[in-house]
Design an enzyme around this catalytic site. Sequence first.
Site, PDB file in Angstrom:
ATOM      1  N   ASP A  71      -9.808 -26.521   9.983  1.00 31.80           N
ATOM      2  CA  ASP A  71      -9.769 -27.990   9.490  1.00 31.80           C
ATOM      3  C   ASP A  71      -9.353 -28.995  10.557  1.00 31.80           C
ATOM      4  O   ASP A  71      -9.068 -28.607  11.846  1.00 31.80           O
ATOM      5  CB  ASP A  71      -8.621 -28.120   8.339  1.00 31.80           C
ATOM      6  CG  ASP A  71      -9.064 -27.310   7.279  1.00 31.80           C
ATOM      7  OD1 ASP A  71     -10.039 -27.367   6.724  1.00 31.80           O
ATOM      8  OD2 ASP A  71      -7.922 -26.983   6.467  1.00 31.80           O
ATOM      9  N   TYR A  85      -4.128 -15.639  13.540  1.00 28.64           N
ATOM     10  CA  TYR A  85      -3.658 -17.020  13.618  1.00 28.64           C
ATOM     11  C   TYR A  85      -2.408 -17.077  14.036  1.00 28.64           C
ATOM     12  O   TYR A  85      -1.505 -16.377  13.755  1.00 28.64           O
ATOM     13  CB  TYR A  85      -3.794 -17.782  12.180  1.00 28.64           C
ATOM     14  CG  TYR A  85      -5.336 -18.208  11.698  1.00 28.64           C
ATOM     15  CD1 TYR A  85      -5.804 -19.253  12.292  1.00 28.64           C
ATOM     16  CD2 TYR A  85      -6.113 -17.307  11.217  1.00 28.64           C
ATOM     17  CE1 TYR A  85      -7.134 -19.755  11.884  1.00 28.64           C
ATOM     18  CE2 TYR A  85      -7.328 -17.593  10.909  1.00 28.64           C
ATOM     19  CZ  TYR A  85      -8.035 -18.891  11.070  1.00 28.64           C
ATOM     20  OH  TYR A  85      -9.120 -19.145  10.721  1.00 28.64           O
TER      21      TYR A  85
END
Length: 256
Positions: free
Chosen positions: A55, A113
């Site tokens: 994003d 992540y």
Amino acid sequence: MYRYKITFAYDGTNFSGFQIQPNKRTVEQTLKNAVNKIAKHPTPAIPVIGSGRTDAGVHALNQVAHFDIPYHLSNESMRKALNSILPLDILIKKAELVDNDFHARYSAHRKTYRYRVDQGEFVNPFKRNYTSHFKYPLNLEKMRKAADDLVGTHDFTSFVASGSQAKSNVRTIENITIKRDEVRNEVVFDFTGNGFLYNQVRIMVAFLLEIGSNQRPVDDVSRVLKAKDRTLARMTAPASGLYLVNVDYGTNDEKD
């Protein structure tokens, strides 16, 4: 056609995410422009296929993509050619000629992540684009205990944002680590799994921060997972603290 796999880093601050969007500066479009310049602007344009989307404001240390190009360049020549064209907020770390059955998205086995939380009293102007900020004391042992309940194969419906296009919300998280970086005064979360849903990592981080600051009981993860209700994990941590650290393909895909 020659297929190249590229491993690259980017500072997501000034990108509207990875995926191409009309009239927006995106990582995918920026890479596509560079690849097509090297290929002398063929018609139709050469697409660049990423391992997944990030994003707006999310960073990557080792994102992966592939593309097919009609010209052969050595791996090092390809890396240097792309870096000579790309802006300073994207860096090609490695370019590899791979077999044509390699796919940046579908060949991936797992992803890792990282999420960084600054614990300073006030927001640090030099870290605000690269961490989130949470000044309240955190109990890491409570967060680690709660994180253990997220590990494994679960339906993560309670931890996915609206707008997800996933056909299934079942994912497998292999490992979660939570550490304190005393030098930077940060708490650092690492998540490794076979794939993650839309905003899943950021929602899980926000949830664990609530547990670590005594806003939720330690055993709340199981209840919320079973409920499959997004309103029970209502908060989403900011994009600025999130990094795609690694995409693992399980094999060495590089050709000699």
